[in-house]
Design a protein around this motif. Structure first.
Motif, PDB file in Angstrom:
ATOM      1  N   ASN A 119       0.885   8.188   1.259  1.00  0.00           N
ATOM      2  CA  ASN A 119       1.431   7.072   0.479  1.00  0.00           C
ATOM      3  C   ASN A 119       0.486   5.865   0.478  1.00  0.00           C
ATOM      4  OD1 ASN A 119       3.671   8.501  -0.117  1.00  0.00           O
ATOM      5  ND2 ASN A 119       5.083   7.353   1.184  1.00  0.00           N
ATOM      6  N   SER A 120      -0.621   5.965   1.204  1.00  0.00           N
ATOM      7  CA  SER A 120      -1.562   4.853   1.295  1.00  0.00           C
ATOM      8  C   SER A 120      -2.321   4.692  -0.018  1.00  0.00           C
ATOM      9  CB  SER A 120      -2.550   5.109   2.443  1.00  0.00           C
ATOM     10  OG  SER A 120      -3.638   4.217   2.364  1.00  0.00           O
ATOM     11  N   LYS A 121      -2.305   3.485  -0.558  1.00  0.00           N
ATOM     12  CA  LYS A 121      -2.994   3.223  -1.820  1.00  0.00           C
ATOM     13  C   LYS A 121      -4.490   3.477  -1.702  1.00  0.00           C
ATOM     14  CE  LYS A 121       0.100  -0.243  -3.872  1.00  0.00           C
ATOM     15  NZ  LYS A 121       0.193  -1.622  -4.375  1.00  0.00           N
ATOM     16  N   LYS A 122      -5.071   3.073  -0.570  1.00  0.00           N
ATOM     17  CA  LYS A 122      -6.511   3.235  -0.377  1.00  0.00           C
ATOM     18  C   LYS A 122      -6.888   4.716  -0.293  1.00  0.00           C
ATOM     19  CE  LYS A 122      -8.525   0.230   2.243  1.00  0.00           C
ATOM     20  NZ  LYS A 122      -9.063  -0.539   3.404  1.00  0.00           N
ATOM     21  N   LYS A 123      -6.097   5.501   0.447  1.00  0.00           N
ATOM     22  CA  LYS A 123      -6.383   6.930   0.583  1.00  0.00           C
ATOM     23  C   LYS A 123      -6.234   7.652  -0.752  1.00  0.00           C
ATOM     24  CE  LYS A 123      -5.248   7.472   5.491  1.00  0.00           C
ATOM     25  NZ  LYS A 123      -4.339   8.101   6.485  1.00  0.00           N
ATOM     26  N   ILE A 124      -5.209   7.279  -1.511  1.00  0.00           N
ATOM     27  CA  ILE A 124      -5.005   7.892  -2.832  1.00  0.00           C
ATOM     28  C   ILE A 124      -6.167   7.556  -3.750  1.00  0.00           C
ATOM     29  CG2 ILE A 124      -3.568   7.808  -4.925  1.00  0.00           C
ATOM     30  CD1 ILE A 124      -1.137   7.578  -3.123  1.00  0.00           C
ATOM     31  N   LEU A 125      -6.680   6.318  -3.635  1.00  0.00           N
ATOM     32  CA  LEU A 125      -7.843   5.912  -4.431  1.00  0.00           C
ATOM     33  C   LEU A 125      -9.020   6.839  -4.158  1.00  0.00           C
ATOM     34  CD1 LEU A 125      -9.423   3.846  -6.207  1.00  0.00           C
ATOM     35  CD2 LEU A 125      -9.939   2.619  -4.076  1.00  0.00           C
ATOM     36  N   TRP A 126      -9.315   7.083  -2.881  1.00  0.00           N
ATOM     37  CA  TRP A 126     -10.464   7.923  -2.533  1.00  0.00           C
ATOM     38  C   TRP A 126     -10.218   9.388  -2.882  1.00  0.00           C
ATOM     39  CZ3 TRP A 126     -15.174   6.292  -1.710  1.00  0.00           C
ATOM     40  CH2 TRP A 126     -15.373   4.980  -1.268  1.00  0.00           C
ATOM     41  N   ILE A 127      -8.995   9.850  -2.717  1.00  0.00           N
ATOM     42  CA  ILE A 127      -8.680  11.246  -3.079  1.00  0.00           C
ATOM     43  C   ILE A 127      -8.925  11.473  -4.564  1.00  0.00           C
ATOM     44  CG2 ILE A 127      -6.782  12.901  -3.391  1.00  0.00           C
ATOM     45  CD1 ILE A 127      -5.587  11.811  -0.761  1.00  0.00           C
ATOM     46  N   PHE A 128      -8.404  10.564  -5.395  1.00  0.00           N
ATOM     47  CA  PHE A 128      -8.573  10.720  -6.839  1.00  0.00           C
ATOM     48  C   PHE A 128     -10.014  10.438  -7.266  1.00  0.00           C
ATOM     49  CE2 PHE A 128      -4.038  10.934  -6.938  1.00  0.00           C
ATOM     50  CZ  PHE A 128      -3.744  11.632  -8.096  1.00  0.00           C
ATOM     51  N   GLY A 129     -10.708   9.597  -6.515  1.00  0.00           N
ATOM     52  CA  GLY A 129     -12.113   9.343  -6.821  1.00  0.00           C
ATOM     53  C   GLY A 129     -12.953  10.591  -6.663  1.00  0.00           C
ATOM     54  N   ALA A 172     -15.461   7.229 -11.930  1.00  0.00           N
ATOM     55  CA  ALA A 172     -15.768   8.434 -11.153  1.00  0.00           C
ATOM     56  C   ALA A 172     -15.987   9.649 -12.047  1.00  0.00           C
ATOM     57  CB  ALA A 172     -14.625   8.708 -10.170  1.00  0.00           C
ATOM     58  N   ALA A 173     -15.179   9.763 -13.092  1.00  0.00           N
ATOM     59  CA  ALA A 173     -15.301  10.922 -13.985  1.00  0.00           C
ATOM     60  C   ALA A 173     -16.619  10.886 -14.750  1.00  0.00           C
ATOM     61  CB  ALA A 173     -14.119  10.958 -14.959  1.00  0.00           C
ATOM     62  N   ASN A 174     -17.008   9.711 -15.229  1.00  0.00           N
ATOM     63  CA  ASN A 174     -18.281   9.603 -15.951  1.00  0.00           C
ATOM     64  C   ASN A 174     -19.471   9.830 -15.023  1.00  0.00           C
ATOM     65  OD1 ASN A 174     -17.182   9.112 -18.482  1.00  0.00           O
ATOM     66  ND2 ASN A 174     -17.093   6.905 -18.183  1.00  0.00           N
ATOM     67  N   ALA A 175     -19.361   9.357 -13.769  1.00  0.00           N
ATOM     68  CA  ALA A 175     -20.432   9.589 -12.792  1.00  0.00           C
ATOM     69  C   ALA A 175     -20.530  11.078 -12.458  1.00  0.00           C
ATOM     70  CB  ALA A 175     -20.180   8.774 -11.531  1.00  0.00           C
ATOM     71  N   GLY A 176     -19.395  11.722 -12.284  1.00  0.00           N
ATOM     72  CA  GLY A 176     -19.392  13.151 -11.963  1.00  0.00           C
ATOM     73  C   GLY A 176     -19.897  14.021 -13.095  1.00  0.00           C
ATOM     74  N   GLY A 177     -19.656  13.590 -14.319  1.00  0.00           N
ATOM     75  CA  GLY A 177     -20.107  14.377 -15.464  1.00  0.00           C
ATOM     76  C   GLY A 177     -21.605  14.321 -15.695  1.00  0.00           C
ATOM     77  N   LEU A 210     -23.514   9.999  -7.348  1.00  0.00           N
ATOM     78  CA  LEU A 210     -22.587   9.803  -6.231  1.00  0.00           C
ATOM     79  C   LEU A 210     -22.516   8.325  -5.842  1.00  0.00           C
ATOM     80  CD1 LEU A 210     -20.744  11.199  -4.142  1.00  0.00           C
ATOM     81  CD2 LEU A 210     -22.742  11.422  -2.656  1.00  0.00           C
ATOM     82  N   LEU A 211     -23.673   7.666  -5.781  1.00  0.00           N
ATOM     83  CA  LEU A 211     -23.691   6.236  -5.464  1.00  0.00           C
ATOM     84  C   LEU A 211     -23.024   5.413  -6.567  1.00  0.00           C
ATOM     85  CD1 LEU A 211     -27.286   5.852  -3.993  1.00  0.00           C
ATOM     86  CD2 LEU A 211     -25.130   5.644  -2.750  1.00  0.00           C
ATOM     87  N   CYS A 212     -23.190   5.853  -7.793  1.00  0.00           N
ATOM     88  CA  CYS A 212     -22.552   5.176  -8.939  1.00  0.00           C
ATOM     89  C   CYS A 212     -21.033   5.204  -8.805  1.00  0.00           C
ATOM     90  CB  CYS A 212     -22.980   5.859 -10.236  1.00  0.00           C
ATOM     91  SG  CYS A 212     -22.312   5.106 -11.723  1.00  0.00           S
ATOM     92  N   MET A 213     -20.514   6.225  -8.138  1.00  0.00           N
ATOM     93  CA  MET A 213     -19.078   6.324  -7.881  1.00  0.00           C
ATOM     94  C   MET A 213     -18.691   5.639  -6.571  1.00  0.00           C
ATOM     95  SD  MET A 213     -16.523   8.001  -5.961  1.00  0.00           S
ATOM     96  CE  MET A 213     -17.079   9.594  -5.377  1.00  0.00           C
ATOM     97  N   LEU A 214     -19.459   5.879  -5.495  1.00  0.00           N
ATOM     98  CA  LEU A 214     -19.087   5.398  -4.162  1.00  0.00           C
ATOM     99  C   LEU A 214     -19.071   3.874  -4.063  1.00  0.00           C
ATOM    100  CD1 LEU A 214     -21.003   7.846  -1.767  1.00  0.00           C
ATOM    101  CD2 LEU A 214     -18.546   7.763  -2.223  1.00  0.00           C
ATOM    102  N   VAL A 215     -20.087   3.212  -4.629  1.00  0.00           N
ATOM    103  CA  VAL A 215     -20.189   1.754  -4.491  1.00  0.00           C
ATOM    104  C   VAL A 215     -18.999   1.026  -5.132  1.00  0.00           C
ATOM    105  CG1 VAL A 215     -21.565  -0.286  -5.075  1.00  0.00           C
ATOM    106  CG2 VAL A 215     -22.692   1.778  -4.223  1.00  0.00           C
ATOM    107  N   PRO A 216     -18.633   1.315  -6.388  1.00  0.00           N
ATOM    108  CA  PRO A 216     -17.440   0.662  -6.958  1.00  0.00           C
ATOM    109  C   PRO A 216     -16.162   0.985  -6.185  1.00  0.00           C
ATOM    110  CG  PRO A 216     -18.755   1.670  -8.683  1.00  0.00           C
ATOM    111  CD  PRO A 216     -19.317   2.150  -7.388  1.00  0.00           C
ATOM    112  N   PHE A 217     -16.028   2.221  -5.707  1.00  0.00           N
ATOM    113  CA  PHE A 217     -14.825   2.596  -4.956  1.00  0.00           C
ATOM    114  C   PHE A 217     -14.775   1.884  -3.610  1.00  0.00           C
ATOM    115  CE2 PHE A 217     -14.031   5.531  -8.210  1.00  0.00           C
ATOM    116  CZ  PHE A 217     -12.778   6.117  -8.023  1.00  0.00           C
ATOM    117  N   PHE A 218     -15.939   1.731  -2.972  1.00  0.00           N
ATOM    118  CA  PHE A 218     -15.987   1.011  -1.697  1.00  0.00           C
ATOM    119  C   PHE A 218     -15.568  -0.444  -1.890  1.00  0.00           C
ATOM    120  CE2 PHE A 218     -18.367  -1.606   1.378  1.00  0.00           C
ATOM    121  CZ  PHE A 218     -17.861  -1.083   2.566  1.00  0.00           C
ATOM    122  N   ILE A 219     -16.096  -1.078  -2.927  1.00  0.00           N
ATOM    123  CA  ILE A 219     -15.724  -2.471  -3.220  1.00  0.00           C
ATOM    124  C   ILE A 219     -14.246  -2.565  -3.575  1.00  0.00           C
ATOM    125  CG2 ILE A 219     -16.116  -4.432  -4.759  1.00  0.00           C
ATOM    126  CD1 ILE A 219     -19.004  -3.402  -5.124  1.00  0.00           C
TER     127      ILE A 219
END
Length: 464
Positions: A119-129, A172-177, A210-219
């Motif tokens: 139920n953690s918002k932060k964990k759900i963010l990273w899971i979906f990321g 995340a989707a655009n970075a992964g693609g 990966l960095l293009c996704m990780l940095v925005p998600f970390f912030i």
């Protein structure tokens, strides 16, 4: 005549970018622009002094000296060449879309929902990321966005919370693609156009993406929107599911993943492998549908039709044909500009006027700034025609760093505006996200990720 064709292209382009204001689907101006451009070429064939032979990838300066019949023959050959290359992309996309729809027919994506236990918002963010990052590399960023936002809608009831997740999923989707040959239409275009190979694409772009996704998600994980817990939606236990959902999910995704392997082994165009994957998945879909099981929409009004319908026919009817026709129109319209040598001349001018930044690329020495601007441009206008134009603008060999940088910039740059990518447009429609809300809340995160990934690419390309 060239000026008139360029004006037609600009007007059509503006109509595409302003589709939400004009209330006209972008496929309409794309098709009209394509048809008018080629009609003007056919009518003004005698007035053109040069022609770009796409098959040989060279500019024919002596085109004006040819007989009319020879010019007509060359135009027809060029048109057929571009239609063939465009058809390869469209048939590939049709196969991929159909497999995804077959998975959805069996409610296969519900399997992914079962993995979200927190139920953690932060964990759900990273899971979906991470789901968006890796899923988009397998089933393309557009489809991954649709799937994950659909799952989010079942988990998070509050739309004001959900749109934050949707905004980050776009990034995340655009970075992964970008690092997968089947993850984004533009990357697929470069792959099918024999500009990049699967192995080099992964080596060059995985870390930057990966960095293009990780940095925005970390912030974002420190932002107030992702603090605390969410009230998860109650499970609908009465909703019937197919007993083959997990099987079809793994079978379908496995089929799509096998396409690059098939191409590497046989050296056949990717659409052949995709058709084979579709055929195999369809066989199992037909076998499983003959067994008695309950579909998720069995209680709908047309339950009898759906219940007895071939899953392949049903899935084909659900494909986004407007998107397919849009790609046809825009790719063939860009091909018209390429054939007249306009893009070739534009590329030369661009390279002469832009300053050289960073490490020079091999041979022609195309500026890094040019490619970065292409990424920024893909946020303002569609990245498909920009990459299509780059195919005609530059002549670097396969797996040159330029093509990989273009794949990264065009694929991830579109995240900076919600209308800059197919993933953004579909998220905008599904969650009614306001353009200016995204610009204020998400765009800066996308920009930071884009620049960090670009710097990472400039470093990784020196290693190989």
């Amino acid at each position: 005549m060239e000026t008139i064709i360029v004006i037609v292209f600009i007007i059509g382009y503006l109509a595409i970018t302003l589709e939400h204001n004009l209330k006209i689907d972008k496929l309409i101006p794309a098709l009209v622009m394509m048809a008018i451009s080629w009609a003007l070429i056919a009518l003004g064939l005698e007035h053109f002094s040069q022609w770009f032979d796409s098959g040989k990838h060279e500019l024919l300066e002596s085109f004006g000296l040819l007989e009319h019949s020879e010019k007509m023959h060359l135009m027809e050959e060029t048109l057929l060449h571009h239609l063939g290359k465009t058809a390869e992309i469209l048939v590939f996309l049709l196969g991929a879309m159909t497999i995804v729809e077959i998975i959805d027919y069996f409610d296969g994506f519900s399997t992914i929902k079962g993995y979200v236990k927190t139920n953690s918002k932060k964990k759900i963010l990273w899971i979906f990321g991470f789901l968006a990052f890796f899923l988009s590399a397998i089933i393309d960023n557009l489809t991954a966005t649709i799937v994950l936002i659909s799952i989010l809608q079942k988990i998070i009831g509050d739309r004001s919370v959900r749109i934050w997740y949707a905004g980050l999923i776009i990034i995340a989707a655009n970075a992964g693609g970008a690092w997968s040959p089947i993850g984004d239409v533009t990357t697929t275009m470069l792959w099918i156009g024999k500009k990049v190979t699967t192995g080099h694409l992964f080596v060059y772009l995985f870390l930057p993406s990966l960095l293009c996704m990780l940095v925005p998600f970390f912030i974002a994980s420190f932002l107030p929107a992702f603090k605390g817990k969410i009230d998860k939606e109650e499970e609908d236990d009465d909703k019937p599911k197919s007993k083959f959902s997990a099987t079809m999910l793994y079978l379908g995704l496995g089929g799509i993943i096998s396409v690059p392997i098939f191409k590497t082994v046989t050296h056949l165009p990717p659409y052949v492998g995709m058709m084979l994957a579709l055929g195999v998945v369809a066989v199992f879909a037909e076998i499983y549908s003959s067994s008695k099981f309950t579909l998720s929409d069995i209680h709908s009004e047309d339950a009898d039709i759906v219940g007895h319908h071939s899953p392949v026919h049903y899935s084909l009817s659900k494909i986004e044909m407007p998107s397919i026709l849009f790609f046809l129109g825009i790719l063939m319209a860009v091909a018209a500009l390429e054939s007249l040598g306009i893009l070739f001349g534009f590329a030369t001018t661009l390279q002469e006027t832009m300053p050289m930044l960073g490490t020079e690329l091999h041979h022609e020495g195309v500026s890094d700034l040019v490619v970065l601007l292409l990424g920024v441009g893909s946020a303002v206008i569609d990245n498909v025609p920009l990459v299509a134009a780059s195919l005609g603008m530059f002549s670097e060999p396969i797996d040159n760093e330029l093509w990989h940088f273009i794949a990264y910039s065009a694929g991830t740059g579109g995240s900076m505006l919600i209308i800059g990518s197919a993933a953004g447009v579909v998220a905008m429609g599904m969650e009614r996200i306001d353009f200016f809300w995204y610009l204020k809340k998400i765009a800066w995160l996308a920009l930071v990720g884009f620049l960090v990934g670009a710097v990472a690419f400039m470093f990784t390309r020196t290693l190989f």
